[in-house]
Scaffold this motif. Structure first.
Motif, PDB file in Angstrom:
ATOM      1  N   VAL A 297      52.341  10.062   3.673  1.00  0.00           N
ATOM      2  CA  VAL A 297      51.930  11.278   4.375  1.00  0.00           C
ATOM      3  C   VAL A 297      53.229  11.992   4.709  1.00  0.00           C
ATOM      4  CG1 VAL A 297      50.744  12.239   6.385  1.00  0.00           C
ATOM      5  CG2 VAL A 297      49.894  10.119   5.336  1.00  0.00           C
ATOM      6  N   ALA A 298      53.551  13.026   3.935  1.00  0.00           N
ATOM      7  CA  ALA A 298      54.877  13.641   4.051  1.00  0.00           C
ATOM      8  C   ALA A 298      55.084  14.332   5.390  1.00  0.00           C
ATOM      9  CB  ALA A 298      55.105  14.623   2.903  1.00  0.00           C
TER      10      ALA A 298
ATOM     11  N   ASP B 155      46.478  11.180   4.237  1.00  0.00           N
ATOM     12  CA  ASP B 155      45.723  11.478   5.464  1.00  0.00           C
ATOM     13  C   ASP B 155      44.479  12.305   5.167  1.00  0.00           C
ATOM     14  OD1 ASP B 155      47.543  13.509   4.651  1.00  0.00           O
ATOM     15  OD2 ASP B 155      47.282  14.520   6.571  1.00  0.00           O
ATOM     16  N   MET B 156      44.359  12.786   3.925  1.00  0.00           N
ATOM     17  CA  MET B 156      43.207  13.638   3.617  1.00  0.00           C
ATOM     18  C   MET B 156      42.058  12.830   3.020  1.00  0.00           C
ATOM     19  SD  MET B 156      45.187  17.015   2.313  1.00  0.00           S
ATOM     20  CE  MET B 156      43.751  18.059   2.198  1.00  0.00           C
TER      21      MET B 156
ATOM     22  N   PRO C  54      54.734  17.490  -9.151  1.00  0.00           N
ATOM     23  CA  PRO C  54      54.140  18.792  -9.435  1.00  0.00           C
ATOM     24  C   PRO C  54      54.227  19.748  -8.251  1.00  0.00           C
ATOM     25  CG  PRO C  54      52.632  17.025 -10.040  1.00  0.00           C
ATOM     26  CD  PRO C  54      53.764  16.399  -9.285  1.00  0.00           C
ATOM     27  N   PHE C  55      53.959  20.997  -8.522  1.00  0.00           N
ATOM     28  CA  PHE C  55      53.919  22.025  -7.493  1.00  0.00           C
ATOM     29  C   PHE C  55      52.944  21.632  -6.386  1.00  0.00           C
ATOM     30  CE2 PHE C  55      51.937  25.964  -5.879  1.00  0.00           C
ATOM     31  CZ  PHE C  55      53.060  26.501  -5.274  1.00  0.00           C
ATOM     32  N   SER C  56      53.382  21.801  -5.134  1.00  0.00           N
ATOM     33  CA  SER C  56      52.533  21.553  -3.969  1.00  0.00           C
ATOM     34  C   SER C  56      52.257  20.074  -3.689  1.00  0.00           C
ATOM     35  CB  SER C  56      51.203  22.306  -4.118  1.00  0.00           C
ATOM     36  OG  SER C  56      50.533  22.290  -2.906  1.00  0.00           O
ATOM     37  N   ALA C  57      53.022  19.193  -4.344  1.00  0.00           N
ATOM     38  CA  ALA C  57      52.817  17.761  -4.116  1.00  0.00           C
ATOM     39  C   ALA C  57      53.286  17.353  -2.725  1.00  0.00           C
ATOM     40  CB  ALA C  57      53.566  16.954  -5.174  1.00  0.00           C
ATOM     41  N   GLY C  58      54.222  18.133  -2.141  1.00  0.00           N
ATOM     42  CA  GLY C  58      54.724  17.819  -0.814  1.00  0.00           C
ATOM     43  C   GLY C  58      56.222  17.539  -0.774  1.00  0.00           C
ATOM     44  N   LYS C  59      56.947  18.013  -1.786  1.00  0.00           N
ATOM     45  CA  LYS C  59      58.378  17.730  -1.865  1.00  0.00           C
ATOM     46  C   LYS C  59      59.150  18.361  -0.702  1.00  0.00           C
ATOM     47  CE  LYS C  59      58.425  19.669  -5.982  1.00  0.00           C
ATOM     48  NZ  LYS C  59      56.988  19.863  -6.247  1.00  0.00           N
ATOM     49  N   THR C  60      58.866  19.636  -0.448  1.00  0.00           N
ATOM     50  CA  THR C  60      59.564  20.328   0.631  1.00  0.00           C
ATOM     51  C   THR C  60      59.274  19.658   1.978  1.00  0.00           C
ATOM     52  OG1 THR C  60      59.355  22.379  -0.627  1.00  0.00           O
ATOM     53  CG2 THR C  60      59.941  22.585   1.695  1.00  0.00           C
ATOM     54  N   GLU C  61      58.014  19.346   2.174  1.00  0.00           N
ATOM     55  CA  GLU C  61      57.583  18.675   3.399  1.00  0.00           C
ATOM     56  C   GLU C  61      58.301  17.326   3.553  1.00  0.00           C
ATOM     57  OE1 GLU C  61      54.769  20.358   5.040  1.00  0.00           O
ATOM     58  OE2 GLU C  61      55.555  19.175   6.701  1.00  0.00           O
TER      59      GLU C  61
ATOM     60  N   ASN D  50      50.974  10.939  -2.157  1.00  0.00           N
ATOM     61  CA  ASN D  50      51.051  11.740  -0.936  1.00  0.00           C
ATOM     62  C   ASN D  50      49.692  12.276  -0.476  1.00  0.00           C
ATOM     63  OD1 ASN D  50      52.545  12.861   1.163  1.00  0.00           O
ATOM     64  ND2 ASN D  50      52.706  14.845   0.117  1.00  0.00           N
ATOM     65  N   LYS D  51      49.674  12.756   0.761  1.00  0.00           N
ATOM     66  CA  LYS D  51      48.496  13.338   1.416  1.00  0.00           C
ATOM     67  C   LYS D  51      47.392  12.300   1.619  1.00  0.00           C
ATOM     68  CE  LYS D  51      49.748  17.879  -0.367  1.00  0.00           C
ATOM     69  NZ  LYS D  51      49.368  19.222  -0.741  1.00  0.00           N
TER      70      LYS D  51
HETATM   71  N1  LIG Z   1      47.656  16.947   4.994  1.00  0.00           N
HETATM   72  C1  LIG Z   1      48.841  16.879   4.377  1.00  0.00           C
HETATM   73  N2  LIG Z   1      49.434  18.010   3.949  1.00  0.00           N
HETATM   74  C2  LIG Z   1      50.618  17.902   3.312  1.00  0.00           C
HETATM   75  C3  LIG Z   1      51.244  16.649   3.126  1.00  0.00           C
HETATM   76  N3  LIG Z   1      52.402  16.874   2.466  1.00  0.00           N
HETATM   77  C4  LIG Z   1      52.487  18.194   2.253  1.00  0.00           C
HETATM   78  N4  LIG Z   1      51.426  18.828   2.763  1.00  0.00           N
HETATM   79  C5  LIG Z   1      51.121  20.271   2.699  1.00  0.00           C
HETATM   80  O1  LIG Z   1      50.914  20.614   1.338  1.00  0.00           O
HETATM   81  C6  LIG Z   1      51.447  21.907   1.045  1.00  0.00           C
HETATM   82  C7  LIG Z   1      52.462  21.818  -0.090  1.00  0.00           C
HETATM   83  O2  LIG Z   1      53.576  21.061   0.357  1.00  0.00           O
HETATM   84  P1  LIG Z   1      55.073  21.403  -0.105  1.00  0.00           P
HETATM   85  O3  LIG Z   1      55.975  20.468   0.576  1.00  0.00           O
HETATM   86  O4  LIG Z   1      55.350  22.840   0.032  1.00  0.00           O
HETATM   87  O5  LIG Z   1      54.944  21.070  -1.663  1.00  0.00           O
HETATM   88  P2  LIG Z   1      56.055  21.230  -2.809  1.00  0.00           P
HETATM   89  O6  LIG Z   1      55.607  22.350  -3.688  1.00  0.00           O
HETATM   90  O7  LIG Z   1      56.010  19.943  -3.570  1.00  0.00           O
HETATM   91  O8  LIG Z   1      57.372  21.469  -2.175  1.00  0.00           O
HETATM   92  C8  LIG Z   1      52.038  22.398   2.340  1.00  0.00           C
HETATM   93  O9  LIG Z   1      51.090  23.209   2.990  1.00  0.00           O
HETATM   94  C9  LIG Z   1      52.295  21.126   3.144  1.00  0.00           C
HETATM   95  O10 LIG Z   1      52.273  21.336   4.519  1.00  0.00           O
HETATM   96  C10 LIG Z   1      50.586  15.468   3.607  1.00  0.00           C
HETATM   97  O11 LIG Z   1      51.039  14.337   3.467  1.00  0.00           O
HETATM   98  N5  LIG Z   1      49.390  15.650   4.213  1.00  0.00           N
END
Ligand SMILES: Nc1nc2c(ncn2[C@@H]2O[C@H](COP(=O)(O)OP(=O)(O)O)[C@@H](O)[C@H]2O)c(=O)[nH]1
Ligand SMILES: [Mg+2]
Lengths: 179, 280
Positions: free
Chosen positions: A152-153, A126-127, A11-18, A123-124
């Motif tokens: 933890v991406a 660490d939160m 989904p959106f904001s899941a951390g794919k780009t990261e 993912n995430k």
């Molecule tokens: N704390 C934390 N933040 C993360 C992690 N992975 C991604 N983020 C943050 O979550 C937000 C969305 O990540 P993004 O990679 O843009 O999501 P995408 O929409 O799937 O591409 C960004 O602000 C990232 O820095 C993680 O493992 N831990």
């Protein structure tokens, strides 16, 4: 030159780009942008919003990581993206239960496209609000043989571990098919 | 560990399903327009619940509510029971011949169920699960299987959208999960539900079951949803075609009808990828 690819979806904001950025040797080529004005909105529809990463293995072998686009209107691309992929990663933001249903939908769609192995990255982790991987296994109704990995991406080692586990699953499937 | 969210995104039924399958121990708190509900679980069984303030959950009140004590009796007893736990009070009432042990068990059980069933009508509310938090030992706890609670909860479900999202495809088949006999014994099914159960077979799609039983899409969805959440049945995986080797770098091709097969990649290639990623 052989090029192989893996798809990073979720989904959106899941951390794919990261995730892709953590291991890619080139800057993640993402044409996705915030929609802030009408003019930009038009520009957006003419752009393909997709992350793209590269890991060179040798002169004759390169691995590409493709992130699926975040917006629903690009869903048609999933099918194309999934062609010929070695495997895929489904990323879930473990802190956002409102996205779990969407994650399941994406997972099932990709599963129907290809019988390639996949892993789920919780993912995430660490939160503080992160749900446990084993709870996500139940919620996403994962079969026992599908791996769900804490992730933890923002941490390269964690991303490497997810990719390695996916590659191990690919090896296992190769061995099974050759029996 | 966290289990936090809003019922809008993750329903009471789903929460109970998770607690049941993961055999969780702890206390779930849900807040909804000024009210708060607390439910405790031990190894996936519901053992205790109260609304709002735990004072309202006094054993005397519960027995009054179930008609075992009059309002006057309850008031006197509550005043005299100051400082006594529910367990101690229960013993006193039984020894005094006021109520039987069975009265207490039935009343407490019904009280817990009344609370939980109310939650199924909450479509919104913040929830939080605290692992390993349990009521203090003085409380009377009665283990209740969640399967039957979930089944009853799904009978009270009125939102078509939830069902639609959870069960979008009626052209799939169902099969029983492991040891359905043990699970079935714990659930009180309605006649209609039993009829659906009798049709569960990998050869029948949900749609066919509905047709055979003259059930509307809403009715069959509700029943199947309950049975899925209660862990009684599961979807049968759609069969995948036998693998056929094909090249990875194939060009354009007509729209695919069948499931894509994995690319024909050599083991040595995967091994090289593994080594490369390790070295990053
Ligand atoms: N704390 C934390 N933040 C993360 C992690 N992975 C991604 N983020 C943050 O979550 C937000 C969305 O990540 P993004 O990679 O843009 O999501 P995408 O929409 O799937 O591409 C960004 O602000 C990232 O820095 C993680 O493992 N831990
Ligand atoms: Mg992105």
């Amino acid at each position: 030159m052989q090029a192989v690819k893996m798809v990073i979806t979720g989904p959106f904001s899941a951390g794919k780009t990261e995730f892709i950025g953590a291991v890619s040797e080139i800057d993640v080529v993402s044409t996705e942008r915030k929609i802030s004005s009408a003019a930009e909105q038009i520009k957006e529809t003419t752009t393909v919003a997709m992350d793209f990463g590269r890991i060179t293995v040798g002169d004759d072998l390169v691995l590409y990581l493709f992130g699926t686009p975040g917006q629903r209107r690009f869903d048609f691309m999933w099918d194309i993206l999934s062609q010929g992929m070695l495997g895929f990663v489904v990323m879930v933001d473990s802190t956002k239960p409102e996205t779990f249903r969407e994650a399941k939908r994406i997972l099932e769609t990709f599963e129907s496209y290809a019988s390639t192995p996949y892993v789920v990255a919780a993912n995430k982790q660490d939160m503080e609000d992160a749900w446990e991987p084993e709870d996500l296994r139940i919620i996403l109704r994962l079969r026992q043989e599908v791996k769900i990995l804490p992730c933890v991406a923002t941490d390269k080692e964690s991303v490497k571990n997810v990719l390695l586990e996916l590659l191990y699953s690919i090896l296992e499937q190769l061995d099974q098919n050759s029996q | 560990m966290a289990l936090k969210g809003n019922l809008r995104d993750f329903s009471t039924t789903q929460l109970l399903n998770l607690i049941n399958l993961a055999r969780k121990t702890g206390t779930l708190t849900i807040q909804h327009s000024g009210e708060s509900a607390h439910m405790s679980f031990r190894e996936g069984k519901l053992i205790y619940a109260y609304m709002g303030d735990n004072d309202n959950n006094h054993l005397a009140k519960i027995l009054q509510h179930s008609g075992k004590l009059s309002a006057e009796q309850a008031q006197i007893i509550q005043a005299h029971a100051e400082g006594k736990s529910d367990k101690q009070l229960g013993h006193l009432l039984i020894t005094a011949g006021r109520v039987t042990q069975n009265d207490i068990i039935q009343s407490v059980r019904q009280n817990v169920l009344d609370i939980v069933y109310r939650l199924f009508t909450w479509v919104e509310g913040v929830f939080r699960f605290e692992a390993n938090k349990l009521p203090s030992p003085g409380h009377i706890t009665i283990p209740i299987d969640l399967e039957s609670v979930i089944m009853e909860g799904s009978r009270r479900l009125k939102e078509w959208e939830v069902l639609q999202e959870e069960l979008p495809d009626l052209d799939v088949s169902l099969q029983f999960t492991e040891r359905p006999d043990a699970r079935l014994r714990n659930i009180n099914l309605t006649v209609e539900e039993w009829r659906v159960v009798s049709f569960v077979n990998p050869r029948n799609t949900i749609r066919q079951i509905a047709k055979a039983n003259n059930l509307s899409e809403f009715e069959i969805r509700r029943i199947v949803y309950g049975m899925l959440q209660a862990g009684l049945v599961e979807f049968v995986d759609k069969p995948k075609p036998a693998p056929v080797a094909e090249a990875a770098d194939q060009g354009r091709r007509p729209k695919r009808q069948a499931v894509e097969q994995p690319p024909d990649v050599k083991r040595s290639v995967v091994e090289r990828l593994i080594d490369r990623i390790k070295s990053i």
